[in-house]
Design a protein around this motif. Structure first.
Motif, PDB file in Angstrom:
ATOM      1  N   PHE A  51      29.223  72.078  -6.205  1.00 45.18           N
ATOM      2  CA  PHE A  51      29.251  72.112  -4.356  1.00 45.18           C
ATOM      3  C   PHE A  51      30.380  70.921  -3.979  1.00 45.18           C
ATOM      4  CE2 PHE A  51      24.992  73.676  -5.515  1.00 45.18           C
ATOM      5  CZ  PHE A  51      25.084  74.868  -5.456  1.00 45.18           C
ATOM      6  N   ASP A  52      30.644  69.841  -4.603  1.00 44.75           N
ATOM      7  CA  ASP A  52      31.283  68.940  -4.304  1.00 44.75           C
ATOM      8  C   ASP A  52      32.314  68.561  -5.123  1.00 44.75           C
ATOM      9  OD1 ASP A  52      29.284  68.181  -1.898  1.00 44.75           O
ATOM     10  OD2 ASP A  52      28.202  67.220  -3.425  1.00 44.75           O
ATOM     11  N   GLY A  53      32.963  69.686  -5.858  1.00 45.57           N
ATOM     12  CA  GLY A  53      33.941  69.452  -6.674  1.00 45.57           C
ATOM     13  C   GLY A  53      33.609  69.546  -8.194  1.00 45.57           C
ATOM     14  N   ILE A  54      34.248  68.734  -9.147  1.00 44.77           N
ATOM     15  CA  ILE A  54      33.675  68.767 -10.529  1.00 44.77           C
ATOM     16  C   ILE A  54      33.263  67.174 -10.530  1.00 44.77           C
ATOM     17  CG2 ILE A  54      34.645  68.699 -12.826  1.00 44.77           C
ATOM     18  CD1 ILE A  54      36.643  70.761 -12.037  1.00 44.77           C
ATOM     19  N   THR A  55      31.981  67.302 -11.154  1.00 44.80           N
ATOM     20  CA  THR A  55      31.502  65.954 -11.295  1.00 44.80           C
ATOM     21  C   THR A  55      31.786  65.577 -12.772  1.00 44.80           C
ATOM     22  OG1 THR A  55      29.459  66.984 -12.224  1.00 44.80           O
ATOM     23  CG2 THR A  55      29.306  66.385  -9.729  1.00 44.80           C
ATOM     24  N   THR A  56      31.910  64.350 -13.061  1.00 52.06           N
ATOM     25  CA  THR A  56      32.294  63.936 -14.339  1.00 52.06           C
ATOM     26  C   THR A  56      30.990  64.117 -15.268  1.00 52.06           C
ATOM     27  OG1 THR A  56      31.777  61.530 -13.939  1.00 52.06           O
ATOM     28  CG2 THR A  56      34.004  62.172 -13.576  1.00 52.06           C
ATOM     29  N   LEU A  57      31.318  64.006 -16.311  1.00 47.11           N
ATOM     30  CA  LEU A  57      30.176  63.780 -17.419  1.00 47.11           C
ATOM     31  C   LEU A  57      29.233  62.960 -17.227  1.00 47.11           C
ATOM     32  CD1 LEU A  57      31.893  65.523 -20.665  1.00 47.11           C
ATOM     33  CD2 LEU A  57      30.863  66.562 -19.017  1.00 47.11           C
ATOM     34  N   GLY A  58      29.808  61.705 -17.070  1.00 47.30           N
ATOM     35  CA  GLY A  58      29.058  60.462 -16.743  1.00 47.30           C
ATOM     36  C   GLY A  58      28.220  60.689 -15.648  1.00 47.30           C
ATOM     37  N   GLN A  59      28.523  61.158 -14.532  1.00 45.61           N
ATOM     38  CA  GLN A  59      27.942  61.241 -13.377  1.00 45.61           C
ATOM     39  C   GLN A  59      26.522  62.329 -13.384  1.00 45.61           C
ATOM     40  OE1 GLN A  59      31.260  62.792 -10.892  1.00 45.61           O
ATOM     41  NE2 GLN A  59      31.017  61.139  -9.541  1.00 45.61           N
ATOM     42  N   MET A  60      26.969  63.282 -14.185  1.00 50.25           N
ATOM     43  CA  MET A  60      25.675  64.220 -14.814  1.00 50.25           C
ATOM     44  C   MET A  60      24.825  63.353 -15.545  1.00 50.25           C
ATOM     45  SD  MET A  60      27.168  68.081 -15.479  1.00 50.25           S
ATOM     46  CE  MET A  60      28.501  67.387 -16.679  1.00 50.25           C
ATOM     47  N   ASP A  61      25.277  62.518 -16.418  1.00 50.58           N
ATOM     48  CA  ASP A  61      24.287  61.653 -17.034  1.00 50.58           C
ATOM     49  C   ASP A  61      23.363  60.586 -16.279  1.00 50.58           C
ATOM     50  OD1 ASP A  61      24.929  62.564 -19.789  1.00 50.58           O
ATOM     51  OD2 ASP A  61      26.242  61.013 -20.020  1.00 50.58           O
ATOM     52  N   GLU A  62      24.070  60.386 -15.106  1.00 54.15           N
ATOM     53  CA  GLU A  62      23.387  59.426 -14.145  1.00 54.15           C
ATOM     54  C   GLU A  62      22.330  60.208 -13.437  1.00 54.15           C
ATOM     55  OE1 GLU A  62      26.611  57.673 -11.725  1.00 54.15           O
ATOM     56  OE2 GLU A  62      27.220  56.448 -13.467  1.00 54.15           O
ATOM     57  N   LYS A  63      22.665  61.361 -13.090  1.00 45.56           N
ATOM     58  CA  LYS A  63      21.699  62.332 -12.279  1.00 45.56           C
ATOM     59  C   LYS A  63      20.404  62.425 -13.391  1.00 45.56           C
ATOM     60  CE  LYS A  63      25.058  64.407  -9.236  1.00 45.56           C
ATOM     61  NZ  LYS A  63      25.803  65.671  -8.908  1.00 45.56           N
ATOM     62  N   ILE A  64      20.647  62.975 -14.714  1.00 45.58           N
ATOM     63  CA  ILE A  64      19.575  63.096 -15.543  1.00 45.58           C
ATOM     64  C   ILE A  64      18.836  61.710 -15.671  1.00 45.58           C
ATOM     65  CG2 ILE A  64      19.234  63.325 -18.073  1.00 45.58           C
ATOM     66  CD1 ILE A  64      21.794  65.327 -18.063  1.00 45.58           C
ATOM     67  N   ALA A  65      19.398  60.770 -15.636  1.00 45.52           N
ATOM     68  CA  ALA A  65      18.720  59.481 -15.686  1.00 45.52           C
ATOM     69  C   ALA A  65      18.032  59.159 -14.722  1.00 45.52           C
ATOM     70  CB  ALA A  65      19.805  58.278 -16.093  1.00 45.52           C
ATOM     71  N   ALA A  66      18.416  59.653 -13.583  1.00 43.00           N
ATOM     72  CA  ALA A  66      17.531  59.176 -12.251  1.00 43.00           C
ATOM     73  C   ALA A  66      16.371  60.016 -12.086  1.00 43.00           C
ATOM     74  CB  ALA A  66      18.550  59.624 -11.068  1.00 43.00           C
ATOM     75  N   PHE A  67      16.594  61.452 -12.703  1.00 42.64           N
ATOM     76  CA  PHE A  67      15.600  62.475 -12.788  1.00 42.64           C
ATOM     77  C   PHE A  67      14.372  62.017 -13.734  1.00 42.64           C
ATOM     78  CE2 PHE A  67      13.352  65.797 -14.655  1.00 42.64           C
ATOM     79  CZ  PHE A  67      12.863  66.925 -13.833  1.00 42.64           C
ATOM     80  N   LEU A  68      14.886  61.526 -14.927  1.00 39.56           N
ATOM     81  CA  LEU A  68      13.924  60.904 -15.818  1.00 39.56           C
ATOM     82  C   LEU A  68      13.065  60.019 -15.389  1.00 39.56           C
ATOM     83  CD1 LEU A  68      15.805  61.088 -19.201  1.00 39.56           C
ATOM     84  CD2 LEU A  68      13.797  62.545 -18.538  1.00 39.56           C
ATOM     85  N   ARG A  69      13.735  58.902 -14.593  1.00 40.80           N
ATOM     86  CA  ARG A  69      13.036  57.697 -14.094  1.00 40.80           C
ATOM     87  C   ARG A  69      11.817  58.181 -12.960  1.00 40.80           C
ATOM     88  NH1 ARG A  69      17.266  55.082 -13.914  1.00 40.80           N
ATOM     89  NH2 ARG A  69      18.173  55.858 -12.000  1.00 40.80           N
ATOM     90  N   LYS A  70      12.297  59.121 -12.078  1.00 50.20           N
ATOM     91  CA  LYS A  70      11.519  59.682 -11.202  1.00 50.20           C
ATOM     92  C   LYS A  70      10.295  60.415 -11.635  1.00 50.20           C
ATOM     93  CE  LYS A  70      11.502  62.470  -6.855  1.00 50.20           C
ATOM     94  NZ  LYS A  70       9.882  62.804  -6.865  1.00 50.20           N
ATOM     95  N   ALA A  71      10.664  61.136 -12.761  1.00 50.99           N
ATOM     96  CA  ALA A  71       9.543  61.935 -13.227  1.00 50.99           C
ATOM     97  C   ALA A  71       8.683  61.128 -13.952  1.00 50.99           C
ATOM     98  CB  ALA A  71      10.184  62.982 -14.561  1.00 50.99           C
TER      99      ALA A  71
END
Length: 151
Positions: A18-38
């Protein structure tokens, strides 16, 4: 779409989000934030969770800091322990895979979560209904395409 990513030496092909192409690193950071919150939502510390996964606290912490990449089997294990569906973690990293707009993607995620909570007999009824709806939509689309090509 062809793009570059600093983690990969060669050009790669990605679908824009939705905001262009995210980097693989940015996706890793989103997964990390999801895990922390879960984990926090379950009221667990890293020290509580790590032994349930057979990991040391520093090793598990690497996932929450986006330092280590996760294997699918580890993701499944985390789903079992923390009680989330894999689709939720994947959605956190790449919501554009669920729809053409953020609203459509959110609606599809919400629908998937609601369906997962239904009793089996209700799921079967809903599945039959959705199959009929899809068949009707395909027939309508085919009829529209046929009449458009004749014009």
């Amino acid at each position: 779409m062809e793009t570059t990513d600093r983690e990969i030496e060669k050009p790669i092909y990605r679908r824009p989000g939705f905001d262009g192409i995210t980097t693989l690193g940015q996706m890793d950071e989103k997964i990390a934030a999801f895990l922390r919150k879960a984990r926090e939502d379950e009221g667990l510390t890293r020290a509580d969770l790590s032994p349930l996964l057979g990991l040391s606290v520093p090793v598990y912490g690497r996932y929450e800091r986006a330092f280590s990449k996760m294997h699918v089997t580890r993701m499944i294990h985390l789903c079992e322990i923390l009680g989330f569906m894999p689709i939720e973690m994947l959605f956190a990293a790449a919501p554009h895979l669920w729809g053409r707009t953020p609203e459509e993607a959110e609606d599809r995620l919400e629908l998937a979560k609601l369906m997962a909570a239904l009793p089996h007999d209700t799921t079967r009824d809903l599945l039959a209904l959705v199959k009929r709806m899809v068949a009707q939509q395909k027939a309508a689309d085919a009829a529209t395409a046929s009449s458009t090509s004749k014009d």
